[in-house]
Design a protein around this motif. Structure first.
Motif, PDB file in Angstrom:
ATOM      1  N   ARG A 135       0.818  -1.215   0.000  1.00 43.24           N
ATOM      2  CA  ARG A 135       0.000   0.000   0.000  1.00 43.24           C
ATOM      3  C   ARG A 135       0.853   1.267   0.000  1.00 43.24           C
ATOM      4  O   ARG A 135       0.576   2.213  -0.740  1.00 43.24           O
ATOM      5  CB  ARG A 135      -0.947   0.001   1.197  1.00 43.24           C
ATOM      6  CG  ARG A 135      -1.823   1.255   1.246  1.00 43.24           C
ATOM      7  CD  ARG A 135      -3.027   1.077   2.104  1.00 43.24           C
ATOM      8  NE  ARG A 135      -3.891   2.263   2.035  1.00 43.24           N
ATOM      9  CZ  ARG A 135      -5.166   2.281   2.368  1.00 43.24           C
ATOM     10  NH1 ARG A 135      -5.734   1.166   2.806  1.00 43.24           N
ATOM     11  NH2 ARG A 135      -5.877   3.376   2.277  1.00 43.24           N
ATOM     12  N   ASN A 138       2.339   1.647  -3.511  1.00 43.73           N
ATOM     13  CA  ASN A 138       1.325   1.944  -4.521  1.00 43.73           C
ATOM     14  C   ASN A 138       0.756   3.351  -4.353  1.00 43.73           C
ATOM     15  O   ASN A 138       0.503   4.064  -5.325  1.00 43.73           O
ATOM     16  CB  ASN A 138       0.201   0.916  -4.442  1.00 43.73           C
ATOM     17  CG  ASN A 138      -0.652   0.884  -5.696  1.00 43.73           C
ATOM     18  OD1 ASN A 138      -0.185   0.471  -6.755  1.00 43.73           O
ATOM     19  ND2 ASN A 138      -1.891   1.329  -5.586  1.00 43.73           N
ATOM     20  N   ASP A 139       0.564   3.766  -3.094  1.00 45.59           N
ATOM     21  CA  ASP A 139      -0.029   5.083  -2.841  1.00 45.59           C
ATOM     22  C   ASP A 139       0.919   6.234  -3.159  1.00 45.59           C
ATOM     23  O   ASP A 139       0.480   7.392  -3.215  1.00 45.59           O
ATOM     24  CB  ASP A 139      -0.461   5.187  -1.378  1.00 45.59           C
ATOM     25  CG  ASP A 139      -1.748   4.426  -1.096  1.00 45.59           C
ATOM     26  OD1 ASP A 139      -2.320   3.881  -2.063  1.00 45.59           O
ATOM     27  OD2 ASP A 139      -2.167   4.354   0.071  1.00 45.59           O
ATOM     28  N   ARG A 143      -3.144   7.150  -7.068  1.00 47.92           N
ATOM     29  CA  ARG A 143      -4.241   7.628  -6.221  1.00 47.92           C
ATOM     30  C   ARG A 143      -5.365   8.208  -7.078  1.00 47.92           C
ATOM     31  O   ARG A 143      -5.178   8.522  -8.262  1.00 47.92           O
ATOM     32  CB  ARG A 143      -3.756   8.720  -5.259  1.00 47.92           C
ATOM     33  CG  ARG A 143      -2.792   8.226  -4.173  1.00 47.92           C
ATOM     34  CD  ARG A 143      -2.336   9.398  -3.297  1.00 47.92           C
ATOM     35  NE  ARG A 143      -1.526   8.942  -2.162  1.00 47.92           N
ATOM     36  CZ  ARG A 143      -2.007   8.623  -0.981  1.00 47.92           C
ATOM     37  NH1 ARG A 143      -3.321   8.710  -0.767  1.00 47.92           N
ATOM     38  NH2 ARG A 143      -1.212   8.227  -0.002  1.00 47.92           N
ATOM     39  N   ARG A 148      -7.325   9.918  -2.489  1.00 47.75           N
ATOM     40  CA  ARG A 148      -7.632   8.632  -1.871  1.00 47.75           C
ATOM     41  C   ARG A 148      -6.769   7.511  -2.470  1.00 47.75           C
ATOM     42  O   ARG A 148      -6.404   7.548  -3.632  1.00 47.75           O
ATOM     43  CB  ARG A 148      -9.103   8.274  -2.078  1.00 47.75           C
ATOM     44  CG  ARG A 148     -10.076   9.069  -1.224  1.00 47.75           C
ATOM     45  CD  ARG A 148     -11.513   8.631  -1.504  1.00 47.75           C
ATOM     46  NE  ARG A 148     -11.903   8.902  -2.882  1.00 47.75           N
ATOM     47  CZ  ARG A 148     -12.349   7.987  -3.729  1.00 47.75           C
ATOM     48  NH1 ARG A 148     -12.457   6.725  -3.342  1.00 47.75           N
ATOM     49  NH2 ARG A 148     -12.705   8.327  -4.965  1.00 47.75           N
ATOM     50  N   SER A 149      -6.515   6.520  -1.640  1.00 46.04           N
ATOM     51  CA  SER A 149      -5.755   5.348  -2.084  1.00 46.04           C
ATOM     52  C   SER A 149      -6.603   4.490  -3.011  1.00 46.04           C
ATOM     53  O   SER A 149      -7.805   4.307  -2.795  1.00 46.04           O
ATOM     54  CB  SER A 149      -5.325   4.528  -0.866  1.00 46.04           C
ATOM     55  OG  SER A 149      -4.796   3.280  -1.276  1.00 46.04           O
ATOM     56  N   HIS A 151      -5.400   1.368  -3.559  1.00 45.33           N
ATOM     57  CA  HIS A 151      -4.861   0.042  -3.246  1.00 45.33           C
ATOM     58  C   HIS A 151      -5.931  -0.985  -2.878  1.00 45.33           C
ATOM     59  O   HIS A 151      -5.906  -2.112  -3.390  1.00 45.33           O
ATOM     60  CB  HIS A 151      -3.825   0.170  -2.126  1.00 45.33           C
ATOM     61  CG  HIS A 151      -2.973  -1.036  -1.958  1.00 45.33           C
ATOM     62  ND1 HIS A 151      -3.084  -1.891  -0.886  1.00 45.33           N
ATOM     63  CD2 HIS A 151      -1.976  -1.551  -2.744  1.00 45.33           C
ATOM     64  CE1 HIS A 151      -2.205  -2.865  -0.998  1.00 45.33           C
ATOM     65  NE2 HIS A 151      -1.507  -2.689  -2.114  1.00 45.33           N
TER      66      HIS A 151
END
Length: 822
Positions: A135, A138-139, A143, A148-149, A151
């Motif tokens: 996470r 990826n973040d 996004r 917001r994430s 993931h």
């Protein structure tokens, strides 16, 4: 009009030009090119229909066996199910008979649902997903616009793809590297998702907009990041395909790359935008505004027109298209100058090394050092003078200390007579001749196992003691296990310094021999990953720890670490019985079957097993009909077919591992004739590898590179020798078919004549090049002359002018011919 240099076989179709994420490293929206702003959001049905027709025309004109189409964006799922269905159905309907469609969609996964997956299952659409790791990793970039994430949504999408109903659709994950992300955390997070493949991509950058470098960090942070992942991947026994790593492994050995980012293979990719315009590779959007533009569209221009575009031709010119710095580089045949877009600088265009030049060199040298620089100790060889003396006695010079077998016999017994060697030189090999090769290979495997065990420093141990005892009392059981191709692969890796291949495999060999012997012997075998694998027998699921295996007259008994007892294998090794009684194993279990230069397939489902069974039976009958002198020896030496994963764009994939005598790896092709030719072609490599273990045919110190007529890139002499020997079978295959057709008209007959004209000429030229190299030993010259004697009668077969002209077009237009186009 001028001929096109290379047909286009890979197409990216932009289904939607917008995205529901706001990834700050996206080349479409965040880099130099801004053409997306003026394009329609969704591609029109009429554009899709016309694009399908163009691809079908191109496939028919160039007799393509398969094309790959990737539905892309933006985010392609935004186009909706109906438009995606129309794209798939239009493409399939437009392709000519015999041309397969490898259809994929690449998505960020946010919108992926059961509705979409049910559609993709119906239409056979493979799904790739972008994910940069755990996470935190990826973040960093992926996004939503409000921060917001994404993931959790992506993990949900991957979980859906991993469900049994949809697993076959899972094409893999795409991970863009950020050197601020922990490579160990990224690798572990991706590996936990059990993807079939992962592409680790360098972030797009140019000399004007260079990639991120960490302050005070290493000069090659991307190479260091990837090498960390590579070590983990190797330690885990390559749990999924990684094109970058596999391409380095392949190209440093003279094979082709699997990705446009490495190697010198010509690009065969084109892009269709939502407005119907054709573009070059998407990665060019990072160079400058309008860089990928061609000025062509699907209504006014054919794909042949597009293939002639100077920008596309520039990515097809191999070594000649690189900068002087690249052409002089020692790793250029592996690096290939890097991705074309990454070479850009405003003042000099693309005539530069990659902006990742240092990273690529460090990566290639690092991988080569980890996997390939520590040579396996040379197998017993014979000099030219020794060979002349041995011709009369039929003996092999033992340049390695002999290891005694039972009865004190040498492990390097009499191998081949002079007559048998001459027979092999002509490309053939009777059952007796190939059996002699197999016997010598078993002796070499024994010696390598002993050397690997001695090098381990373990001294006396249960598994080794049991193997020695069984070798005295039940030698047939030991021979059956040690003749397994991947037993030698284990020893070769250990001797090469690859300690990630543990000693547990030796215990598994001893356990398999004990089960075969059935004397009641017991041995402990380490279990990792929940599977106890017994070579030549199969595997069963047991808890990790140490399992105790007993081979009794009643069969197998396994006591697991938790005390549970098992008396049967969950997944036995499956074999196919062919006409004449020959039985070949379909090896889809052995952890060491990854010795081939391609990703291996997982356990075959029942439907695929049936397809393989039927294809092998038909192919074996065809070999007996079309290549009888080659087919005669195959049952004496080929014990194992290892299913491989399909190649890119549906290309036929096959391999013979140098340290796995008796095995060939093949991705099941579309037709039985192609499988027949793949089997014959790869078994030529198997035979010649065994000959080279016994005799010096060339000067091993010669480091010059030689051009093969069928390849654009030069190869080491052994590579040219291997290719020439394999193509003896290819030449005879097409020659036999040409003679069978006689003067009959028809597309199939014309194609056979053209292929025959091409391959007899290529093979004859290659034999001449070998003889003229000056690097063959006396015995090697004799071997090459034998190959020439095999080709000569085929050169005398008369052919119509049209066949020769067709061969000329292939030579002039493609530059890199494929030997298997049955």
């Amino acid at each position: 009009m001028t001929r096109i240099p290379v047909p286009l076989t890979q197409f990216v179709v932009k289904m939607h030009s917008r995205c529901d994420l706001a990834c700050d490293h996206c080349y479409v929206y965040e880099h130099a090119d801004s053409s997306w702003r003026t394009r329609p959001k969704v591609i029109g049905d009429e554009i899709l229909t016309r694009a399908a027709e163009r691809i079908g025309e191109h496939a028919a004109a160039h007799r393509l066996s398969a094309v790959r189409v990737v539905l892309h964006g933006g985010e392609p799922l935004l186009a909706g199910p109906d438009r995606l269905r129309h794209a798939a159905e239009a493409l399939r309907a437009a392709l000519p008979p015999g041309c397969g469609l490898d259809l994929r969609i690449h998505t960020n996964g946010v919108l992926l649902s059961r509705t979409f997956l049910t559609l993709f299952a119906e239409l056979d659409v493979k799904v790739g997903i972008s994910l940069d790791g755990d996470r935190v990793s990826n973040d960093r970039h992926r996004r939503f616009a409000d921060g917001r994430s994404s993931h959790p949504q992506v993990l949900r999408a991957v979980a859906l793809l991993n469900e049994p109903e949809y697993r076959r659709l899972f094409a893999g994950l795409l991970c863009t590297i950020d050197v601020e992300n922990d490579p160990v955390a990224v690798y572990r997070a991706l590996a936990e998702l059990r993807p079939p493949a992962v592409d680790f991509l360098l972030p797009h950058a140019t000399w004007d907009e260079p990639p991120k470098r960490l302050l005070g960090g290493d000069r090659t942070p991307y190479a260091d990041w990837l090498l960390t992942v590579h070590r983990l991947w190797e330690a885990d026994r390559r749990p999924f395909a990684v094109r970058t790593f596999e391409s380095v492994h392949r190209t440093v050995r003279g094979f082709s790359s699997l990705t446009e980012s490495l190697g010198l293979e010509p690009s065969d990719l084109a892009v269709l935008e939502t407005d119907g315009t054709f573009e070059q590779a998407d990665s060019l959007k990072t160079a400058y505004d309008g860089a990928p533009a061609t000025g062509m569209n699907v209504f006014a221009h054919s794909l042949d027109d597009l293939a002639r575009h100077p920008g596309i031709a520039a990515r097809q010119s191999g070594l000649a298209g690189l900068s002087p710095t690249c052409r002089a580089c020692p790793v250029v045949r592996s690096c290939g100058g890097g991705l074309y877009a990454h070479r850009y600088r405003a003042d000099t265009g693309f005539d530069n090394p990659s902006v990742y030049c240092g990273d690529l060199m460090t990566l290639i040298n690092g991988i080569a050092g980890e996997r390939g620089s520590a040579a396996v100790p040379a197998a017993p060889t014979m000099s030219a003078d020794q060979a002349d003396q041995a011709d009369q006695a039929g003996q092999v010079d033992q340049t390695v200390p002999a290891v005694p077998a039972q009865g004190g016999e040498s492990l390097l017994p009499t191998a081949l007579t002079a007559a048998q060697l001459d027979e092999l030189a002509r490309g053939y090999g009777s059952s007796a001749t190939v059996a002699a090769l197999a016997h010598a290979q078993l002796s070499i495997t024994r010696a390598m196992l002993a050397a690997a065990w001695d090098a381990s420093g373990q001294g006396r141990a249960e598994a080794w003691e049991l193997l020695a005892a069984l070798d005295a009392s039940a030698p047939a059981a030991v021979d059956a296990v040690l003749a397994h191709p991947y037993a030698r692969a284990w020893a070769a890796r250990r001797l090469a310094g690859d300690l990630s291949v543990g000693l547990g495999e030796l215990a598994a060999l001893a356990a398999a021999a004990a089960v075969r012997a059935g004397r009641g012997d017991t041995v402990a075998v380490p279990v990792r990953g929940g599977w106890l694998h017994l070579p030549t027998l199969g595997r069963l699921a047991v808890p990790d720890g140490e399992a105790v295996v007993t081979g009794s007259p009643e069969g197998i008994s396994v006591r697991a670490a938790d005390g549970s007892v098992f008396t049967a294998l969950d997944q036995p090794l499956r074999r196919v019985r062919l006409v004449g009684g020959w039985t070949v194993a379909l090896e889809d279990l052995d952890p060491l079957r990854d010795s081939h230069d391609h990703a291996v397939a997982e356990r075959l489902p029942d439907g695929e097993l049936l397809a393989w069974t039927g294809a092998l039976r038909e192919a074996w009958e065809l070999l007996g009909r079309d290549l009888p002198r080659y087919a005669e020896g195959i049952p004496a030496g080929l014990t194992t077919v290892t299913p491989l994963r399909p190649g890119p764009a549906g290309r036929d994939v096959s391999s013979a591992a140098r340290q796995a005598f008796g095995a060939v790896g093949i991705a099941r092709p579309a037709t039985a004739p192609t499988l027949a030719l793949l089997l014959a072609h790869e078994f030529q490599h198997v035979k010649l590898g065994a000959v080279l273990d016994l005799f010096d045919l060339h000067d091993r110190a010669d480091d010059r590179l030689y051009l093969a007529p069928w390849r654009p890139d030069p190869r080491p002499l052994e590579g040219l020798l291997q290719g020439t020997y394999a193509h003896l079978a290819v030449t005879e295959y097409w020659g036999t078919r040409t003679v069978a057709y006689g003067g009959l008209p028809g597309e199939a007959a014309d194609r056979a004549r053209a292929q025959f004209a091409l391959w007899r000429r290529y093979t004859a030229e290659a034999v001449e090049r070998l003889v003229e190299s000056g690097a063959l030993t006396g015995l090697g010259v004799r071997f090459a002359e034998g190959m020439g004697e095999s080709v000569a009668p085929w050169l005398a077969v008369p052919l119509p002018a049209a066949a020769e002209q067709s061969a000329d077009r292939i030579r002039e237009g493609r530059g890199h011919a494929r030997p298997v186009e049955a």
